[in-house]
Design an enzyme around this catalytic site. Structure first.
Site, PDB file in Angstrom:
ATOM      1  N   THR A  90       1.123  45.491  45.808  1.00  0.00           N
ATOM      2  CA  THR A  90      -0.074  46.298  45.539  1.00  0.00           C
ATOM      3  C   THR A  90       0.035  47.681  46.169  1.00  0.00           C
ATOM      4  O   THR A  90      -0.293  48.686  45.541  1.00  0.00           O
ATOM      5  CB  THR A  90      -1.331  45.575  46.059  1.00  0.00           C
ATOM      6  N   CYS A  91       0.516  47.746  47.396  1.00  0.00           N
ATOM      7  CA  CYS A  91       0.649  49.034  48.086  1.00  0.00           C
ATOM      8  C   CYS A  91       1.601  49.956  47.328  1.00  0.00           C
ATOM      9  O   CYS A  91       1.349  51.139  47.162  1.00  0.00           O
ATOM     10  CB  CYS A  91       1.186  48.837  49.507  1.00  0.00           C
ATOM     11  N   HIS A  92       2.712  49.365  46.866  1.00  0.00           N
ATOM     12  CA  HIS A  92       3.778  50.146  46.257  1.00  0.00           C
ATOM     13  C   HIS A  92       3.476  50.533  44.807  1.00  0.00           C
ATOM     14  O   HIS A  92       3.833  51.616  44.364  1.00  0.00           O
ATOM     15  CB  HIS A  92       5.095  49.363  46.328  1.00  0.00           C
TER      16      HIS A  92
END
Length: 163
Positions: free
Chosen positions: A50-52
């Protein structure tokens, strides 16, 4: 252990040391943010899906919109080592848009009351997913996710409406 209350508007940034690219490159977050309008994005981990794929790319994409609203600096903080954060910056192509700082010992996350125990999945205490706007070390708005696996409240487009 006592629950730290979560950071809120009006609070001052803690005097915590983060790391920029290497363990011998310390950065005091309060010194870095003094006199500036800053967006700080907290994420559970570099390279996590999700962050990436969605969270950080939004801030890279919206950098010019944030600058147009007077933001001097966008910082991403994660509980990872500084080498991992540097490699992630390279992979994201965040370049001079987002300063990637390592909260190696989760001190910043804990000081903000944004720590979350993800030992079961990521091996340690990590940082909740959040975004906040800080002016001269005073928190103006905080947007924390209830579920750190999702990007909603903490997204760049949501934060843009609060600056």
């Amino acid at each position: 252990t006592a629950m730290t209350s979560q950071v809120k508007p009006g609070d001052r940034l803690p005097q915590v040391t983060l790391f920029d690219g290497a363990p011998n490159k310390p950065v005091r977050i309060d010194e870095l943010c003094a006199g500036k309008s800053v967006v700080i994005v907290g994420v559970p981990g570099a390279f996590t899906p999700t962050c990436h794929s969605s969270h950080l790319p939004g801030f890279v994409a919206d950098f010019d919109k944030l600058k147009a609203k007077g933001v001097n600096l966008v910082i991403c903080v994660a509980v990872n080592d500084p080498f991992v954060m540097a490699a992630w910056a390279g992979a994201l192509g965040s370049g001079d848009k987002v300063l990637m700082l390592a909260d190696s010992r989760a001190e910043f996350a804990k000081a903000l009351g944004m720590d979350i125990d993800l030992t079961a999945v990521l091996g340690s205490v990590r940082c909740r997913r959040f975004s906040m706007h800080v002016v001269d070390n005073v928190v103006k708005s905080v947007n924390a996710e209830e579920d750190s696996s999702k990007v909603d409240a903490s997204s760049s487009c949501r934060l843009l409406t609060k600056i």
